[in-house]
Design a protein around this motif. Structure first.
Motif, PDB file in Angstrom:
ATOM      1  N   ASN A  51       0.824  -1.201   0.000  1.00  0.00           N
ATOM      2  CA  ASN A  51       0.000   0.000   0.000  1.00  0.00           C
ATOM      3  C   ASN A  51       0.863   1.258   0.000  1.00  0.00           C
ATOM      4  N   PHE A  52       1.983   1.214   0.714  1.00  0.00           N
ATOM      5  CA  PHE A  52       2.890   2.362   0.695  1.00  0.00           C
ATOM      6  C   PHE A  52       3.571   2.470  -0.671  1.00  0.00           C
ATOM      7  N   ILE A  53       4.058   1.361  -1.191  1.00  0.00           N
ATOM      8  CA  ILE A  53       4.723   1.363  -2.492  1.00  0.00           C
ATOM      9  C   ILE A  53       3.796   1.908  -3.575  1.00  0.00           C
ATOM     10  N   ASN A  54       2.530   1.580  -3.487  1.00  0.00           N
ATOM     11  CA  ASN A  54       1.554   1.986  -4.507  1.00  0.00           C
ATOM     12  C   ASN A  54       0.957   3.359  -4.245  1.00  0.00           C
ATOM     13  N   GLY A  55       1.521   4.117  -3.306  1.00  0.00           N
ATOM     14  CA  GLY A  55       1.096   5.493  -3.100  1.00  0.00           C
ATOM     15  C   GLY A  55      -0.231   5.648  -2.398  1.00  0.00           C
ATOM     16  N   GLN A  56      -0.583   4.689  -1.542  1.00  0.00           N
ATOM     17  CA  GLN A  56      -1.875   4.744  -0.865  1.00  0.00           C
ATOM     18  C   GLN A  56      -1.783   5.176   0.591  1.00  0.00           C
ATOM     19  N   THR A  57      -0.563   5.208   1.154  1.00  0.00           N
ATOM     20  CA  THR A  57      -0.408   5.589   2.560  1.00  0.00           C
ATOM     21  C   THR A  57       0.741   6.574   2.719  1.00  0.00           C
ATOM     22  N   TYR A  58       0.723   7.287   3.817  1.00  0.00           N
ATOM     23  CA  TYR A  58       1.636   8.400   4.072  1.00  0.00           C
ATOM     24  C   TYR A  58       3.039   7.952   4.477  1.00  0.00           C
ATOM     25  N   GLY A  59       3.154   6.871   5.244  1.00  0.00           N
ATOM     26  CA  GLY A  59       4.465   6.493   5.755  1.00  0.00           C
ATOM     27  C   GLY A  59       4.620   5.006   5.920  1.00  0.00           C
ATOM     28  N   TYR A  60       5.891   4.582   6.046  1.00  0.00           N
ATOM     29  CA  TYR A  60       6.191   3.168   6.286  1.00  0.00           C
ATOM     30  C   TYR A  60       7.534   3.090   6.987  1.00  0.00           C
ATOM     31  N   SER A  61       7.685   2.092   7.873  1.00  0.00           N
ATOM     32  CA  SER A  61       8.899   1.934   8.668  1.00  0.00           C
ATOM     33  C   SER A  61       9.594   0.618   8.358  1.00  0.00           C
ATOM     34  N   SER A  80      22.015  -1.729   3.139  1.00  0.00           N
ATOM     35  CA  SER A  80      22.623  -1.166   1.938  1.00  0.00           C
ATOM     36  C   SER A  80      21.720  -1.293   0.724  1.00  0.00           C
ATOM     37  N   THR A  81      20.792  -2.243   0.765  1.00  0.00           N
ATOM     38  CA  THR A  81      19.797  -2.402  -0.294  1.00  0.00           C
ATOM     39  C   THR A  81      18.430  -2.569   0.343  1.00  0.00           C
ATOM     40  N   ILE A  82      17.489  -1.701   0.000  1.00  0.00           N
ATOM     41  CA  ILE A  82      16.116  -1.806   0.514  1.00  0.00           C
ATOM     42  C   ILE A  82      15.193  -1.964  -0.686  1.00  0.00           C
ATOM     43  N   ASP A  83      14.784  -3.197  -0.939  1.00  0.00           N
ATOM     44  CA  ASP A  83      14.048  -3.485  -2.167  1.00  0.00           C
ATOM     45  C   ASP A  83      12.713  -2.764  -2.238  1.00  0.00           C
ATOM     46  N   TRP A  84      12.048  -2.591  -1.095  1.00  0.00           N
ATOM     47  CA  TRP A  84      10.731  -1.964  -1.151  1.00  0.00           C
ATOM     48  C   TRP A  84      10.835  -0.459  -1.445  1.00  0.00           C
ATOM     49  N   LEU A  85      11.950   0.180  -1.050  1.00  0.00           N
ATOM     50  CA  LEU A  85      12.148   1.575  -1.428  1.00  0.00           C
ATOM     51  C   LEU A  85      12.441   1.697  -2.924  1.00  0.00           C
ATOM     52  N   GLU A  86      13.201   0.757  -3.449  1.00  0.00           N
ATOM     53  CA  GLU A  86      13.441   0.749  -4.890  1.00  0.00           C
ATOM     54  C   GLU A  86      12.122   0.612  -5.638  1.00  0.00           C
ATOM     55  N   SER A  87      11.256  -0.276  -5.149  1.00  0.00           N
ATOM     56  CA  SER A  87       9.947  -0.466  -5.785  1.00  0.00           C
ATOM     57  C   SER A  87       9.087   0.780  -5.665  1.00  0.00           C
ATOM     58  N   PHE A  88       9.209   1.478  -4.527  1.00  0.00           N
ATOM     59  CA  PHE A  88       8.430   2.706  -4.341  1.00  0.00           C
ATOM     60  C   PHE A  88       8.765   3.728  -5.426  1.00  0.00           C
ATOM     61  N   TYR A  89      10.049   3.958  -5.655  1.00  0.00           N
ATOM     62  CA  TYR A  89      10.437   4.970  -6.647  1.00  0.00           C
ATOM     63  C   TYR A  89      10.091   4.532  -8.063  1.00  0.00           C
ATOM     64  N   GLN A 120       7.383   2.959  -8.795  1.00  0.00           N
ATOM     65  CA  GLN A 120       5.948   3.234  -8.898  1.00  0.00           C
ATOM     66  C   GLN A 120       5.643   4.729  -8.804  1.00  0.00           C
ATOM     67  N   ASN A 121       6.497   5.483  -8.127  1.00  0.00           N
ATOM     68  CA  ASN A 121       6.241   6.908  -7.878  1.00  0.00           C
ATOM     69  C   ASN A 121       7.487   7.722  -8.225  1.00  0.00           C
ATOM     70  N   PRO A 122       7.840   7.810  -9.499  1.00  0.00           N
ATOM     71  CA  PRO A 122       9.116   8.437  -9.883  1.00  0.00           C
ATOM     72  C   PRO A 122       9.219   9.915  -9.526  1.00  0.00           C
ATOM     73  N   ASP A 123       8.103  10.592  -9.356  1.00  0.00           N
ATOM     74  CA  ASP A 123       8.144  12.024  -9.044  1.00  0.00           C
ATOM     75  C   ASP A 123       7.990  12.309  -7.551  1.00  0.00           C
ATOM     76  N   ALA A 124       7.879  11.268  -6.748  1.00  0.00           N
ATOM     77  CA  ALA A 124       7.644  11.447  -5.310  1.00  0.00           C
ATOM     78  C   ALA A 124       8.930  11.821  -4.591  1.00  0.00           C
ATOM     79  N   THR A 125       8.765  12.497  -3.463  1.00  0.00           N
ATOM     80  CA  THR A 125       9.902  12.758  -2.566  1.00  0.00           C
ATOM     81  C   THR A 125       9.531  12.269  -1.175  1.00  0.00           C
ATOM     82  N   LEU A 126      10.482  11.586  -0.553  1.00  0.00           N
ATOM     83  CA  LEU A 126      10.307  11.071   0.793  1.00  0.00           C
ATOM     84  C   LEU A 126      11.213  11.826   1.759  1.00  0.00           C
TER      85      LEU A 126
END
Length: 558
Positions: free
Chosen positions: A293-303, A308-317, A319-325
């Motif tokens: 839900n966070f990766i797909n831009g449906q929620t505000y935050g995730y912990s 050195s590699t965070i796969d879910w953050l890679e997936s977030f960007y 899905q949301n190339p213009d987003a800033t975290l």
């Protein structure tokens, strides 16, 4: 083995009559050399038995016989006429393994575990002997000084005697590796110039603005509760804490329904739900769905933990190339409702070490020598990193980088988690360089945004928070809690049921329902749990709250 007395009598201080303090012959006087400069080889071969976890992991060398156990023998044992043997302990059944070894008079020279109550049980059952701390300081001055530097001497005593030595746990009170990322672009779009606190009206207002702007239907997200550690209440407590209250309600393994801080937490969850900020189907959302839900831009935050590699953050960007975290950096001000940004600190020690009651004077001395030898920087570095070009290489910054485990050559392949189960007698995790170096090597560098500085800032903010008394370690009990064994599973399951009813209730009904459900929870066994915890605290059979020179009090008005 020492004779048994009742558990409570032992823990009140009765052990001294049954287990004598070991003294060592031939130890240097205060005027003579100490530590490794004072050591000589034993005249007769001494067998030193060290426990090592057998984790049942595939592809890992034999835990009791491999290149690194042989390296220890060659570089330590052979020098001092010590035969070093490693005794496999099943990681998932530690207590049974030690009980079997004790009954067969085969306890290893040292006994090691992470849990305070296990060491207390071993002391009560006669597995451990007291040791002379002054003699230990002469044999192992580096190890002893580390305990002083890490303020751990308060944990070495059980039953009025010195039974424990403590390994180091770096950065235990900062929890800096657990990071919350939030949608900075959403905050900016609705005119918010700061990251709001997670348990305040400020947060509710920000999430409402995001929802009304159509950026997310349920910006606060939500997920089902699963397992131990649910609904931790650290950020809802009164500071300074009351010792008895902390002992009764502070343990995170069983949710503290009926405590004032749990009421505050669930009141906040109820508010979010009734404002339409929480997904109304949250109790069907598992961990992977919450992440999606966070990766797909449906929620505000995730912990999550940094690496050195965070796969879910890679997936977030992706899905949301213009987003800033942004990283939600710790803010050490009381929020608008008077709450402190408190959090759970780890135990202030790594492995706890006790000395076997079945071991001889020379065997115990050999164990202390081993602990000191493993504490030396060159030895510890080799045990943690291995051999350059085989198990690690140096990066451009001059810091070591481990070779991928599967790519390590079989001749030099390290044990589980970089051979941790051999060097955990000294320290809980690898250190390489400064905290800034450590964070840099463990924060992704290949994302559209680089969060290294924010994670560093969060570390220092959390360190400041700890100095203010807001990094909370749970009470540790020196006796087994029979009520926890009996009721924990029932209470955890009941809590999920009652919590969901409270979260989804109308705000007008919340208070009356909370009183009703709190009593139901107490009657289901929680009253027995908190009564037993309180009794142990009042008898002096627990750890105590530390005092902080810079402690800051909360100003909560319920």
């Amino acid at each position: 083995m020492a004779s048994k007395i009742s558990r409570r009598d032992f823990l009140r201080g009765g052990a001294a009559a049954f287990v004598g303090t070991m003294m060592f012959s031939g130890i240097a006087s205060a005027e003579e050399a100490t530590g490794m400069d004072s050591w000589e080889a034993f005249s007769d071969t001494v067998t030193l038995q060290i426990p090592v976890y057998d984790r049942g992991a595939e592809g890992v060398p034999d835990v009791s016989d491999n290149y690194w156990t042989q390296w220890i023998q060659e570089n330590f044992g052979d020098q001092y006429n010590i035969n070093v043997e490693f005794v496999p302990i099943t990681r998932t059944d530690v207590m049974t393994d030690y009980a079997l070894l004790a009954s067969s008079q085969s306890l290893p020279t040292i006994l090691m575990e992470y849990d305070y109550d296990k060491l207390a049980s071993w002391a009560v059952d006669g597995y451990l002997q007291e040791y002379d701390v002054e003699e230990f300081a002469k044999i192992a001055p580096t190890y002893y000084q580390n305990m002083i530097d890490n303020e751990q001497l308060g944990y070495i005593e059980l039953a009025g005697g010195n039974y424990l030595a403590t390994a180091e746990r770096p950065y235990y009170n900062t929890g800096y590796t657990w990071i919350t990322w939030v949608r900075e672009d959403w905050l900016e779009e609705v005119g918010w110039d700061h990251i709001p606190s997670g348990n305040s009206q400020d947060y509710l207002d920000a999430m409402t603005a995001i929802k009304e702007a159509g950026l997310a239907d349920y910006p606060a997200g939500g997920a089902m509760l699963t397992g131990v550690g649910s609904d931790q209440t650290y950020g809802y407590r009164d500071f300074p804490q009351d010792g008895e209250h902390w002992a009764m309600y502070g343990d995170y393994q069983i949710p503290s329904l009926s405590s004032v801080e749990n009421r505050r937490l669930l009141k906040f969850e109820n508010q979010k739900y009734n404002l339409g900020l929480t997904n109304p189907e949250y109790y069907t959302i598992d961990t992977e769905t919450e992440k999606s839900n966070f990766i797909n831009g449906q929620t505000y935050g995730y912990s999550g933990y940094i690496s050195s590699t965070i796969d879910w953050l890679e997936s977030f960007y992706e899905q949301n190339p213009d987003a800033t975290l942004a990283v939600a950096v710790q803010n050490n001000e009381l929020n608008d409702l008077g709450y402190a940004p408190a959090y759970r600190a780890d135990n202030p020690f790594g492995m706890l070490i006790g000395f076997s009651s079945q071991a001889s004077e020379d065997e115990i001395k050999a164990a202390m020598m081993y602990m000191e030898w493993m504490s030396q920087e060159d030895v510890l570095f080799t045990m943690q990193w291995g051999i350059e070009g085989e198990t690690f290489n140096y990066g451009d910054d001059g810091l070591p980088v481990s070779v991928d485990y599967d790519a390590q050559p079989s001749d030099y392949k390290q044990g589980y988690n970089n051979s941790k189960d051999y060097w955990s007698v000294v320290i809980e995790s690898k250190n390489a360089g400064t905290i800034e170096d450590t964070i840099t090597s463990n924060t992704p560098q290949n994302l559209p945004q680089n969060f290294t500085q924010e994670v560093i800032d969060n570390y220092y903010a959390r360190l400041e928070s700890a100095e203010m008394g807001w990094a909370v370690s749970d009470c540790m009990f020196g006796d087994s809690l029979e009520s926890v064994t009996e009721y924990q599973e029932t209470l955890v399951n009941l809590y999920v049921e009652l919590r969901d009813k409270l979260v989804t209730a109308s705000e007008d009904d919340f208070d009356s329902l909370y009183e009703e459900y709190a009593q139901q929870y107490l009657d289901a066994g929680y009253q027995e749990v908190i009564d037993e915890r309180l009794a142990l605290y009042q008898e002096g059979l627990t750890t105590t709250l530390p005092e902080y020179e810079n402690a800051v009090a909360t100003e909560i008005e319920d």
